[in-house]
Design a protein around this motif. Structure first.
Motif, short mmCIF file in Angstrom:
data_model
loop_
_atom_site.label_atom_id
_atom_site.label_comp_id
_atom_site.label_asym_id
_atom_site.label_seq_id
_atom_site.Cartn_x
_atom_site.Cartn_y
_atom_site.Cartn_z
N GLY A 139 -7.76 2.20 -5.45
CA GLY A 139 -6.34 2.33 -5.16
C GLY A 139 -6.47 3.04 -3.59
N LEU A 140 -7.29 3.71 -3.53
CA LEU A 140 -7.48 4.26 -1.79
C LEU A 140 -7.38 3.39 -0.88
N ILE A 141 -8.55 2.40 -1.04
CA ILE A 141 -8.62 1.42 -0.20
C ILE A 141 -7.36 0.55 0.16
N VAL A 142 -6.78 0.18 -0.88
CA VAL A 142 -5.66 -0.70 -1.00
C VAL A 142 -4.37 0.25 -0.37
N GLY A 143 -4.17 1.44 -0.60
CA GLY A 143 -3.22 2.05 0.15
C GLY A 143 -3.38 2.35 1.73
N TYR A 144 -4.62 2.58 2.22
CA TYR A 144 -5.23 2.63 3.43
C TYR A 144 -4.61 1.20 4.11
N GLN A 145 -5.28 0.16 3.39
CA GLN A 145 -4.92 -1.18 4.21
C GLN A 145 -3.29 -1.44 4.20
N TRP A 146 -2.72 -0.90 3.27
CA TRP A 146 -1.39 -1.32 3.39
C TRP A 146 -0.83 -0.34 4.61
N ALA A 147 -1.16 0.90 4.64
CA ALA A 147 -0.43 1.87 5.68
C ALA A 147 -0.94 1.26 7.07
N LYS A 148 -2.06 0.75 7.51
CA LYS A 148 -2.58 0.19 8.61
C LYS A 148 -2.28 -1.18 8.79
N ARG A 149 -1.55 -1.88 7.81
CA ARG A 149 -1.09 -3.18 8.00
C ARG A 149 -2.30 -3.95 8.13
N MET A 150 -3.32 -3.94 7.33
CA MET A 150 -4.58 -4.73 7.22
C MET A 150 -4.57 -5.67 6.00
N HIS A 151 -5.17 -6.70 6.46
CA HIS A 151 -5.52 -7.81 5.45
C HIS A 151 -4.01 -8.54 4.81
N GLY A 152 -3.40 -8.82 5.59
CA GLY A 152 -2.31 -9.58 5.02
C GLY A 152 -0.96 -8.78 4.61
N PHE A 153 -0.89 -7.33 4.82
CA PHE A 153 0.29 -6.59 4.60
C PHE A 153 1.02 -6.55 5.70
#
Length: 129
Positions: free
Chosen positions: A115-129
């Motif tokens: 969950g931490l990694i997914v939240g960070y990726q979403w906030a930084k617009r990484m990997h398709g977010f």
């Protein structure tokens, strides 16, 4: 609201890191904090049931496992030292008890790190977010 309008809103929307990570660690949607992030032990939902955020493109890969090993390894190092200095258990008792604690700890922390990694990726617009 059309899909194009949703995409335009999403591109200009500010994504604060701390709330996204905290929501992810609570296993909730990083955007709204309400919908469930996972539908099984480590499988991320395709989309948020509350706000409709597309979560299908997330890629946490080995990041959660590395963070889990880092945390559990450090905690176990301290636990082994304290247990040995304080109680001096038999080696087989120490090995068995510390192994069980390490496995249970890792299994408990792994979804939180995902969950931490997914939240960070979403906030930084990484990997398709």
């Amino acid at each position: 609201m059309s899909e194009l309008a949703i995409d335009a809103r999403d591109d200009s929307e500010e994504r604060p890191i701390k709330p996204a990570i905290m929501n992810g660690m609570r296993l909730k949607c990083p955007r709204c904090g309400e919908g469930k992030l996972l539908h099984s032990y480590l499988k991320v939902n395709d989309e948020c049931s509350n706000c409709g955020l597309d979560l299908s493109h997330q890629r946490a890969d080995d990041g959660p496992a590395y963070l889990t090993i880092l945390i559990v390894g450090h905690l176990m190092g301290f636990a082994l030292h304290i247990a040995w200095v304080t109680w001096r258990p038999e080696p087989w008792v120490m090995a068995l008890s510390m192994s069980v604690i390490a496995v249970v700890g890792a299994l408990a922390i792994l979804p939180v790190m995902k969950g931490l990694i997914v939240g960070y990726q979403w906030a930084k617009r990484m990997h398709g977010f």
